[in-house]
Design a protein around this motif. Structure first.
Motif, PDB file in Angstrom:
ATOM      1  N   TYR A 155      -2.394  -3.391   4.669  1.00 34.17           N
ATOM      2  CA  TYR A 155      -3.781  -3.858   4.799  1.00 34.17           C
ATOM      3  C   TYR A 155      -4.705  -2.743   5.266  1.00 34.17           C
ATOM      4  CZ  TYR A 155      -7.918  -5.314   7.217  1.00 34.17           C
ATOM      5  OH  TYR A 155      -9.217  -5.361   7.657  1.00 34.17           O
ATOM      6  N   ARG A 156      -4.302  -2.000   6.297  1.00 36.39           N
ATOM      7  CA  ARG A 156      -5.178  -0.955   6.844  1.00 36.39           C
ATOM      8  C   ARG A 156      -5.512   0.084   5.766  1.00 36.39           C
ATOM      9  NH1 ARG A 156      -7.651  -3.006  11.215  1.00 36.39           N
ATOM     10  NH2 ARG A 156      -6.237  -3.492  12.934  1.00 36.39           N
ATOM     11  N   ILE A 157      -4.530   0.439   4.966  1.00 34.86           N
ATOM     12  CA  ILE A 157      -4.772   1.421   3.900  1.00 34.86           C
ATOM     13  C   ILE A 157      -5.689   0.831   2.833  1.00 34.86           C
ATOM     14  CG2 ILE A 157      -3.680   2.798   2.093  1.00 34.86           C
ATOM     15  CD1 ILE A 157      -1.145   2.816   3.899  1.00 34.86           C
ATOM     16  N   ALA A 158      -5.370  -0.388   2.387  1.00 33.48           N
ATOM     17  CA  ALA A 158      -6.171  -1.032   1.346  1.00 33.48           C
ATOM     18  C   ALA A 158      -7.600  -1.256   1.812  1.00 33.48           C
ATOM     19  CB  ALA A 158      -5.527  -2.360   0.949  1.00 33.48           C
ATOM     20  N   LYS A 207      -4.433  -3.625  -5.778  1.00 28.79           N
ATOM     21  CA  LYS A 207      -3.052  -3.313  -6.158  1.00 28.79           C
ATOM     22  C   LYS A 207      -2.166  -3.202  -4.919  1.00 28.79           C
ATOM     23  CE  LYS A 207      -2.036  -0.161  -9.167  1.00 28.79           C
ATOM     24  NZ  LYS A 207      -2.053   1.133  -9.907  1.00 28.79           N
ATOM     25  N   ILE A 208      -2.678  -2.542  -3.898  1.00 30.33           N
ATOM     26  CA  ILE A 208      -1.896  -2.367  -2.671  1.00 30.33           C
ATOM     27  C   ILE A 208      -1.676  -3.709  -1.978  1.00 30.33           C
ATOM     28  CG2 ILE A 208      -1.920  -1.342  -0.362  1.00 30.33           C
ATOM     29  CD1 ILE A 208      -3.440   1.043  -1.613  1.00 30.33           C
ATOM     30  N   SER A 209      -2.730  -4.528  -1.882  1.00 28.31           N
ATOM     31  CA  SER A 209      -2.590  -5.806  -1.179  1.00 28.31           C
ATOM     32  C   SER A 209      -1.687  -6.773  -1.939  1.00 28.31           C
ATOM     33  CB  SER A 209      -3.966  -6.432  -0.927  1.00 28.31           C
ATOM     34  OG  SER A 209      -4.586  -6.811  -2.133  1.00 28.31           O
ATOM     35  N   GLU A 210      -1.745  -6.743  -3.272  1.00 29.24           N
ATOM     36  CA  GLU A 210      -0.869  -7.619  -4.051  1.00 29.24           C
ATOM     37  C   GLU A 210       0.593  -7.192  -3.904  1.00 29.24           C
ATOM     38  OE1 GLU A 210      -1.525 -10.439  -5.993  1.00 29.24           O
ATOM     39  OE2 GLU A 210      -3.388 -10.337  -4.850  1.00 29.24           O
ATOM     40  N   GLN A 250       5.980  -7.867  -1.188  1.00 30.45           N
ATOM     41  CA  GLN A 250       6.997  -7.262  -0.328  1.00 30.45           C
ATOM     42  C   GLN A 250       7.192  -8.009   0.989  1.00 30.45           C
ATOM     43  OE1 GLN A 250       8.854  -5.173  -2.384  1.00 30.45           O
ATOM     44  NE2 GLN A 250       8.912  -3.777  -0.655  1.00 30.45           N
ATOM     45  N   THR A 251       6.121  -8.590   1.519  1.00 29.77           N
ATOM     46  CA  THR A 251       6.183  -9.117   2.889  1.00 29.77           C
ATOM     47  C   THR A 251       5.991 -10.622   2.996  1.00 29.77           C
ATOM     48  OG1 THR A 251       3.809  -8.853   3.331  1.00 29.77           O
ATOM     49  CG2 THR A 251       5.216  -6.921   3.690  1.00 29.77           C
ATOM     50  N   GLY A 252       5.467 -11.266   1.950  1.00 25.41           N
ATOM     51  CA  GLY A 252       5.166 -12.690   2.047  1.00 25.41           C
ATOM     52  C   GLY A 252       3.904 -12.983   2.831  1.00 25.41           C
ATOM     53  N   ILE A 253       3.111 -11.948   3.095  1.00 24.15           N
ATOM     54  CA  ILE A 253       1.864 -12.083   3.853  1.00 24.15           C
ATOM     55  C   ILE A 253       0.730 -11.566   2.980  1.00 24.15           C
ATOM     56  CG2 ILE A 253       0.586 -11.297   5.895  1.00 24.15           C
ATOM     57  CD1 ILE A 253       3.376 -10.892   7.225  1.00 24.15           C
ATOM     58  N   GLU A 254      -0.355 -12.327   2.896  1.00 26.83           N
ATOM     59  CA  GLU A 254      -1.480 -11.903   2.066  1.00 26.83           C
ATOM     60  C   GLU A 254      -2.719 -11.683   2.931  1.00 26.83           C
ATOM     61  OE1 GLU A 254      -4.136 -13.219  -1.845  1.00 26.83           O
ATOM     62  OE2 GLU A 254      -2.502 -14.507  -1.140  1.00 26.83           O
ATOM     63  N   ILE A 255      -3.154 -10.435   2.995  1.00 27.94           N
ATOM     64  CA  ILE A 255      -4.392 -10.090   3.702  1.00 27.94           C
ATOM     65  C   ILE A 255      -5.323  -9.457   2.681  1.00 27.94           C
ATOM     66  CG2 ILE A 255      -5.441  -8.929   5.665  1.00 27.94           C
ATOM     67  CD1 ILE A 255      -2.667  -8.625   6.885  1.00 27.94           C
TER      68      ILE A 255
END
Length: 339
Positions: A86-89, A109-112, A117-122
């Protein structure tokens, strides 16, 4: 014994994580557009490291399962990995050195990928302060226009979302969360509501209104209603409270002309249960549930209530734990027939 990492070691490991993500997602053209060798790019990189370092320290301090080890969180925690992505995106999303299309595409692309990968969507558009922790995290969703203050702690299954389902407005539609807020597992904070500082929202709560600072939101009674979507109903139910001797009170609006029928999970009336109204006002409905003593008594898997004015205007109160406790008590009764 866990090895304690020096601040420089931690920040270097964070830097390696950032580099890995950038190398994975940024093409040569995007690399040139972003111009990573410029002081601006160095500044962005420093900002990401600073924020992630703050997030990591907060996680170490507040999560007892990590045993105070930053290294365990860095290397093993998927929930922290989601915050890294998230911080990078987020920095890319708001980086004006890229074209509008490029930064939105890269950030998404990074957040998707992070969601996969993590099951968490920010959403990369969300704005989140320092010292942010998602613990466990699976199923947590944070919407695009969400704003979160500093030192907030969120558990799994939390939705910071819009009020509607489809066709939500494009403007501000997600919550604003203050500083030092804790949100328990499976809670929902929906719409552009404002949550003050130092608020604790208990697990499974649904928040649809502003919450002032220094408050605690807890669930006293869980109410789930079914209304006909095509018929406007004046009836509203806010709470169902059990009293003594199988007496219940419904609090709501426009209850003075309503009737109550006990129905099963298929919305078929339960003939063995009799409901007698004791007090009926506009906002207060007291009633007693009685059962017919019978050896062949049958009750379904749940007791629900149909609250109705007439055949065309009714709502169903379903899956209430207090009502279902009656089911348990009744089905455990032993009936003795006289010979």
């Amino acid at each position: 014994m866990q090895k304690k990492l020096h601040q420089d070691d931690i920040q270097y490991q964070i830097y390696l994580k950032i580099s890995k993500v950038l190398n994975q997602f940024i093409s040569y053209k995007d690399y040139i557009d972003l111009n990573l060798s410029t002081p601006r790019a160095k500044y962005l990189e420093t900002q990401i490291i600073h924020k992630l370092y703050s997030d990591l320290l907060s996680f170490v301090e507040r999560d007892p399962a990590s045993n105070g080890s930053a290294n365990i969180i860095l290397q093993a925690y998927k929930s922290f990995e989601a915050v890294v992505y998230y911080r990078i995106a987020n920095e890319i999303r708001y980086c004006n050195d890229l074209t509008y299309e490029s930064r939105h595409r890269l950030a998404r692309k990074i957040s998707e990928y992070a969601k996969y990968q993590t099951g968490i969507e920010i959403n990369p558009g969300a704005k989140i302060g320092n010292g942010f922790v998602i613990d466990h995290g699976t199923g947590t969703v944070i919407g695009e226009t969400t704003e979160i203050g500093n030192n907030c702690y969120i558990l799994q299954g939390v939705i910071l979302g819009a009020r509607g389902i489809a066709n939500n407005p494009k403007g501000k539609r997600h919550p604003g969360i203050g500083n030092n807020v804790e949100i328990g597992a499976f809670s929902r904070v929906l719409g552009p509501v404002n949550i003050g500082n130092n608020v604790m929202i208990a697990p499974c709560a649904v928040v649809l209104n502003d919450i002032p600072s220094n408050q605690k939101v807890i669930i006293k009674n869980q109410i789930q209603l079914i209304k006909n979507n095509n018929i406007f109903s004046n009836i509203n139910v806010y709470a169902l409270v059990p009293k003594e001797d199988s007496v219940f009170v419904i609090y709501g609006e426009n209850l003075e002309n309503s009737h109550i029928i006990a129905v099963d999970e298929y919305y078929i009336p339960i003939e063995n249960l009799k409901i007698s109204i004791q007090i009926r006002t506009n906002k207060y409905l007291a009633f007693k549930i009685e059962y017919q003593r019978s050896s062949d008594m049958e009750i379904g898997n749940s007791i629900n209530l149909q609250i109705m004015i007439d055949e065309n205007e009714s709502i169903y109160l379903i899956n209430n734990p207090f009502l279902n406790s009656i089911y348990t008590n009744y089905t455990n009764v032993q009936y003795v027939q006289n010979n």
